[in-house]
Design a protein around this motif. Structure first.
Motif, PDB file in Angstrom:
ATOM      1  N   LEU A   9     -27.146  40.275  -4.790  1.00 49.42           N
ATOM      2  CA  LEU A   9     -28.141  39.472  -5.510  1.00 49.42           C
ATOM      3  C   LEU A   9     -29.495  39.644  -4.847  1.00 49.42           C
ATOM      4  N   THR A  10     -30.466  40.118  -5.621  1.00 50.49           N
ATOM      5  CA  THR A  10     -31.817  40.277  -5.088  1.00 50.49           C
ATOM      6  C   THR A  10     -32.594  38.992  -5.373  1.00 50.49           C
ATOM      7  N   THR A  11     -33.354  38.538  -4.404  1.00 53.16           N
ATOM      8  CA  THR A  11     -34.141  37.318  -4.639  1.00 53.16           C
ATOM      9  C   THR A  11     -35.566  37.481  -4.142  1.00 53.16           C
ATOM     10  N   ASP A  12     -36.493  36.877  -4.880  1.00 55.80           N
ATOM     11  CA  ASP A  12     -37.887  36.839  -4.398  1.00 55.80           C
ATOM     12  C   ASP A  12     -38.259  35.412  -4.016  1.00 55.80           C
ATOM     13  N   PHE A  13     -37.247  34.541  -3.942  1.00 55.96           N
ATOM     14  CA  PHE A  13     -37.419  33.127  -3.583  1.00 55.96           C
ATOM     15  C   PHE A  13     -38.285  32.371  -4.595  1.00 55.96           C
ATOM     16  N   GLY A  14     -38.575  32.977  -5.739  1.00 56.20           N
ATOM     17  CA  GLY A  14     -39.421  32.318  -6.736  1.00 56.20           C
ATOM     18  C   GLY A  14     -38.693  31.146  -7.379  1.00 56.20           C
ATOM     19  N   GLU A  15     -39.462  30.156  -7.794  1.00 62.36           N
ATOM     20  CA  GLU A  15     -38.865  28.962  -8.419  1.00 62.36           C
ATOM     21  C   GLU A  15     -38.137  29.322  -9.711  1.00 62.36           C
ATOM     22  N   GLU A  16     -38.689  30.313 -10.407  1.00 64.44           N
ATOM     23  CA  GLU A  16     -38.123  30.680 -11.706  1.00 64.44           C
ATOM     24  C   GLU A  16     -36.851  31.517 -11.574  1.00 64.44           C
ATOM     25  N   SER A  17     -36.479  31.855 -10.332  1.00 62.57           N
ATOM     26  CA  SER A  17     -35.352  32.787 -10.162  1.00 62.57           C
ATOM     27  C   SER A  17     -33.985  32.104 -10.152  1.00 62.57           C
ATOM     28  N   SER A  18     -33.951  30.779 -10.342  1.00 63.38           N
ATOM     29  CA  SER A  18     -32.642  30.133 -10.258  1.00 63.38           C
ATOM     30  C   SER A  18     -31.628  30.589 -11.316  1.00 63.38           C
ATOM     31  N   PRO A  19     -32.039  30.970 -12.539  1.00 63.08           N
ATOM     32  CA  PRO A  19     -31.026  31.501 -13.472  1.00 63.08           C
ATOM     33  C   PRO A  19     -30.383  32.796 -12.968  1.00 63.08           C
ATOM     34  N   ILE A  20     -31.148  33.588 -12.223  1.00 65.38           N
ATOM     35  CA  ILE A  20     -30.587  34.831 -11.666  1.00 65.38           C
ATOM     36  C   ILE A  20     -29.527  34.479 -10.624  1.00 65.38           C
ATOM     37  N   ASN A  21     -29.873  33.531  -9.758  1.00 70.80           N
ATOM     38  CA  ASN A  21     -28.932  33.103  -8.720  1.00 70.80           C
ATOM     39  C   ASN A  21     -27.648  32.532  -9.332  1.00 70.80           C
ATOM     40  N   GLU A  22     -27.848  31.666 -10.316  1.00 69.11           N
ATOM     41  CA  GLU A  22     -26.685  31.018 -10.939  1.00 69.11           C
ATOM     42  C   GLU A  22     -25.762  32.041 -11.597  1.00 69.11           C
ATOM     43  N   ARG A  23     -26.391  33.026 -12.258  1.00 67.23           N
ATOM     44  CA  ARG A  23     -25.588  34.047 -12.934  1.00 67.23           C
ATOM     45  C   ARG A  23     -24.777  34.841 -11.916  1.00 67.23           C
ATOM     46  N   ALA A  24     -25.409  35.210 -10.809  1.00 67.45           N
ATOM     47  CA  ALA A  24     -24.721  36.004  -9.784  1.00 67.45           C
ATOM     48  C   ALA A  24     -23.573  35.206  -9.164  1.00 67.45           C
ATOM     49  N   VAL A  25     -23.816  33.932  -8.896  1.00 66.54           N
ATOM     50  CA  VAL A  25     -22.779  33.076  -8.302  1.00 66.54           C
ATOM     51  C   VAL A  25     -21.607  32.947  -9.273  1.00 66.54           C
ATOM     52  N   GLN A  26     -21.928  32.734 -10.533  1.00 69.74           N
ATOM     53  CA  GLN A  26     -20.885  32.567 -11.549  1.00 69.74           C
ATOM     54  C   GLN A  26     -20.053  33.839 -11.687  1.00 69.74           C
ATOM     55  N   LEU A  27     -20.739  34.978 -11.732  1.00 70.23           N
ATOM     56  CA  LEU A  27     -20.021  36.253 -11.884  1.00 70.23           C
ATOM     57  C   LEU A  27     -19.153  36.548 -10.656  1.00 70.23           C
ATOM     58  N   ALA A  28     -19.702  36.315  -9.480  1.00 70.97           N
ATOM     59  CA  ALA A  28     -18.949  36.581  -8.249  1.00 70.97           C
ATOM     60  C   ALA A  28     -17.666  35.752  -8.226  1.00 70.97           C
ATOM     61  N   LYS A  29     -17.810  34.502  -8.663  1.00 70.02           N
ATOM     62  CA  LYS A  29     -16.658  33.589  -8.699  1.00 70.02           C
ATOM     63  C   LYS A  29     -15.594  34.130  -9.659  1.00 70.02           C
ATOM     64  N   GLU A  30     -16.046  34.449 -10.856  1.00 72.78           N
ATOM     65  CA  GLU A  30     -15.103  34.892 -11.883  1.00 72.78           C
ATOM     66  C   GLU A  30     -14.484  36.236 -11.585  1.00 72.78           C
ATOM     67  N   GLN A  31     -15.258  37.109 -10.951  1.00 75.35           N
ATOM     68  CA  GLN A  31     -14.753  38.450 -10.676  1.00 75.35           C
ATOM     69  C   GLN A  31     -14.036  38.516  -9.323  1.00 75.35           C
ATOM     70  N   GLY A  32     -14.082  37.424  -8.583  1.00 76.12           N
ATOM     71  CA  GLY A  32     -13.473  37.425  -7.248  1.00 76.12           C
ATOM     72  C   GLY A  32     -14.211  38.364  -6.303  1.00 76.12           C
ATOM     73  N   ALA A  33     -15.532  38.443  -6.472  1.00 77.07           N
ATOM     74  CA  ALA A  33     -16.332  39.387  -5.681  1.00 77.07           C
ATOM     75  C   ALA A  33     -17.004  38.699  -4.499  1.00 77.07           C
ATOM     76  N   LYS A  34     -17.260  39.497  -3.479  1.00 74.34           N
ATOM     77  CA  LYS A  34     -18.080  39.052  -2.357  1.00 74.34           C
ATOM     78  C   LYS A  34     -19.524  39.024  -2.856  1.00 74.34           C
ATOM     79  N   LEU A  35     -20.232  37.933  -2.548  1.00 71.97           N
ATOM     80  CA  LEU A  35     -21.634  37.849  -2.978  1.00 71.97           C
ATOM     81  C   LEU A  35     -22.560  38.039  -1.778  1.00 71.97           C
ATOM     82  N   ASN A  36     -23.425  39.042  -1.870  1.00 70.91           N
ATOM     83  CA  ASN A  36     -24.420  39.312  -0.831  1.00 70.91           C
ATOM     84  C   ASN A  36     -25.798  38.970  -1.376  1.00 70.91           C
ATOM     85  N   LEU A  37     -26.677  38.622  -0.438  1.00 77.45           N
ATOM     86  CA  LEU A  37     -28.012  38.160  -0.811  1.00 77.45           C
ATOM     87  C   LEU A  37     -29.029  39.003  -0.053  1.00 77.45           C
ATOM     88  N   ILE A  38     -30.040  39.498  -0.777  1.00 82.58           N
ATOM     89  CA  ILE A  38     -31.070  40.283  -0.086  1.00 82.58           C
ATOM     90  C   ILE A  38     -32.469  39.842  -0.511  1.00 82.58           C
TER      91      ILE A  38
END
Lengths: 144, 144
Positions: A9-38
């Protein structure tokens, strides 16, 4: 076809980026994937003006420290442990692609912006990642 | 964040596109989403040469029939029912974006090609979709 195993998951720490974060967290959960943050703190040439006062190495060190602090906060919020948080200084596109290769990412999650009315433009970093990624890329559309 | 509910899989019927199809099927299953399938037969200006023999309307009709036949085959293979298969004639980018809006798609799945060695280029249609999509886009990387 196998699930995704290693999401970056790429982040620019922007306030508007929370849908990106939520989507990545949701997908990682459902896919059983390790989630990395950069996050890549971009080293701007304009910083070289500061080099008269503090050394370039010192500027980079401070950028890295600040990035690590912000990543730690976001990591805690998203349940991403410290060893899966990557703080970098450099050119975002380059660092993200290199990290994706290094850790064997199979999905990079980026954001894209809807701007200027009808004409939707991807951020230039997202665009560059899309063109050079070694793996799949999910582009999360942010509302204008 | 809610799961994806309505996925639009773009296909060019190419042999190399099966990883794109598999990924879309897998995601739709896991997300509990409806899977839609679209192919746009590109209407080329060169066809106008044929218009001396058969009318433009006839050419379009034949293109559409051929597309429907191929979509039906692929739809059967991927378990996508006829009412979720969209055969179009026109400009792929435009038709895909319009269909995505019309049916309320929340994820468009496209392919991207790794070509020319290190330099990875998205297909021009995928690239255009990425820039104009009203929703998220998953770009499935095809091996060169």
């Amino acid at each position: 076809m196998k699930n995704y195993k290693n999401i970056l998951l790429t982040t620019d720490f922007g306030e508007e980026s929370s849908p990106i974060n939520e989507r990545a967290v949701q997908l990682a959960k459902e896919q059983g994937a390790k989630l990395n943050l950069i996050h890549v703190a971009e080293y701007l040439y304009s910083y070289s003006y500061m080099a008269a006062v503090v050394s370039e190495a010192e500027i980079q060190k401070q950028l890295l420290e600040e990035t690590k602090t912000q990543l730690a906060k976001l990591g805690e919020k998203l349940n991403v442990p410290p060893e899966q948080q990557y703080a970098c200084v450099g050119t975002p596109k380059h660092e993200i692609i290199e990290k994706a290769k290094e850790i064997g990412t199979d999905l990079i999650v980026v954001g894209s912006h809807g701007r200027h009315g009808i004409s939707l433009l991807l951020g230039s970093t997202s665009n560059a990642i899309l063109h050079h990624a070694p793996c799949d890329v999910l582009c999360v559309r942010l509302k204008a």
